[in-house]
Write a protein that holds these residues in place. Structure first.
Motif, short mmCIF file in Angstrom:
data_model
loop_
_atom_site.label_atom_id
_atom_site.label_comp_id
_atom_site.label_asym_id
_atom_site.label_seq_id
_atom_site.Cartn_x
_atom_site.Cartn_y
_atom_site.Cartn_z
N TYR A 149 0.82 -1.22 0.00
CA TYR A 149 0.00 0.00 0.00
C TYR A 149 0.85 1.27 0.00
O TYR A 149 0.32 2.37 -0.17
CB TYR A 149 -0.96 -0.01 1.18
N GLU A 150 2.15 1.11 0.19
CA GLU A 150 3.12 2.20 0.05
C GLU A 150 2.71 3.46 0.80
O GLU A 150 2.69 4.57 0.26
CB GLU A 150 3.36 2.52 -1.42
N VAL A 151 2.35 3.29 2.07
CA VAL A 151 1.99 4.44 2.90
C VAL A 151 3.24 5.21 3.27
O VAL A 151 4.21 4.64 3.79
CB VAL A 151 1.24 3.97 4.17
N SER A 152 3.26 6.49 3.01
CA SER A 152 4.45 7.29 3.27
C SER A 152 4.61 7.57 4.76
O SER A 152 3.63 7.71 5.50
CB SER A 152 4.39 8.61 2.50
N LYS A 153 5.87 7.63 5.19
CA LYS A 153 6.21 8.01 6.56
C LYS A 153 7.24 9.14 6.49
O LYS A 153 8.16 9.10 5.68
CB LYS A 153 6.79 6.85 7.37
N THR A 154 7.08 10.11 7.35
CA THR A 154 7.98 11.26 7.39
C THR A 154 8.80 11.21 8.67
O THR A 154 8.26 10.98 9.75
CB THR A 154 7.20 12.57 7.32
N LEU A 203 9.55 8.60 3.04
CA LEU A 203 9.71 7.36 2.29
C LEU A 203 8.58 6.41 2.66
O LEU A 203 7.87 6.62 3.65
CB LEU A 203 11.07 6.71 2.55
N HIS A 204 8.36 5.40 1.84
CA HIS A 204 7.30 4.44 2.13
C HIS A 204 7.87 3.05 2.40
O HIS A 204 7.15 2.07 2.30
CB HIS A 204 6.28 4.39 0.98
N GLU A 205 9.13 3.02 2.77
CA GLU A 205 9.77 1.76 3.15
C GLU A 205 9.37 1.39 4.58
O GLU A 205 9.08 2.25 5.41
CB GLU A 205 11.29 1.91 3.10
N GLY A 206 9.40 0.08 4.88
CA GLY A 206 9.08 -0.36 6.22
C GLY A 206 10.10 -1.34 6.77
O GLY A 206 9.86 -1.94 7.81
#
Length: 260
Positions: A149-154, A203-206
């Motif tokens: 789902y590539e949710v972005s995180k800042t 980025l949308h990495e987890g």
């Protein structure tokens, strides 16, 4: 794009346990905090409310709040009362777990019995601070955390050293790590002083420790890391350790982001 109007005969009625066909839209939205029933009626007359993607132009429509999607001025509104979602400003040193058999401080200790069935959405490292979402909605938690789902995180990171001029371009192009390449969506130098710099990354990495590993790879070891946003939800001015319930509009925006 103009939305098509909804008329009473457009969908099959949904009956409640007493045989009534759902709940009046005005009542559902008033309970959700959108406004009084009279205010909601005015909003319907103005074409500001949509149900399942179609503008409502008639009064008295009945809906099933368990299944419909309602938007006000184009923004999705969470209307169910059986699910709650919170934002926490996780402190340094607290592990992202609901319990720990080694006696370490956990997120679960902080939330206590706030809501039955509450789970954390993804994880923050023990030494990373900032925004952590918690919810009783299992499907929402799954989708927000799932890479597809590539949710972005800042993140805001304090690093040792000076930031090269071309680093943003390099990070957006991609840096190879031992478990594969990683790219940022955006990068910005926020401040620099006495051999320390503050940078913001989206980025949308987890992957585990991804921000720390990425910045270490480019010669900027992290001395402090704070997550400031998950998708549209912002940490803003929440103090360390504070927990707040997300607004219905914020939950609706998260649901829309992951296709719920």
């Amino acid at each position: 794009m103009e939305l098509a109007p909804v008329h009473p005969g457009d969908r099959a009625p949904v009956e409640d346990e007493e045989g009534r066909q759902g709940e009046r839209l005005q009542k559902v939205l008033a309970r959700a905090g959108v406004g009084s029933r009279r205010v909601v009626e005015d909003m319907i007359d103005e074409g500001r409310i949509a149900v399942d993607g179609k503008t409502v132009l008639v009064q008295g429509m009945r809906v099933d709040p368990r299944t419909v999607q309602i938007s006000v001025d184009g923004s999705r509104i969470e209307i169910r009362n059986d699910r709650v979602t919170y934002a926490m400003n996780k402190p340094y040193g607290v592990i992202t777990a609901m319990s720990d058999d080694r006696g370490r401080a956990t997120v679960g200790d902080m939330v206590g019995d706030l809501a039955k069935g509450l789970v954390h959405v993804g994880r923050l490292d023990q030494d990373t601070e900032g925004l952590l979402l918690l919810t009783t909605d299992g499907e929402l938690a799954h989708r927000l955390a799932h890479p597809s789902y590539e949710v972005s995180k800042t993140y805001m990171a304090q690093v040792s050293g000076s930031v090269p001029r071309d680093l943003g371009k390099r990070l957006r192009h991609g840096v190879e790590l031992e478990d594969g390449p990683v790219r940022v969506d955006s990068f910005q130098l926020m401040d620099t002083h006495a051999g320390q710099s503050v940078v913001e990354l989206v980025l949308h990495e987890g992957r585990k420790h991804i921000v720390r590993r990425l910045l270490a790879e480019v010669g900027l070891p992290v001395t402090r890391l704070v997550r400031t946003a998950v998708g549209p939800v912002q940490l803003a001015r929440m103090r360390t350790g504070v927990i707040r319930r997300l607004s219905r509009a914020e939950v609706g925006a998260l649901q829309e982001l992951v296709g719920l």
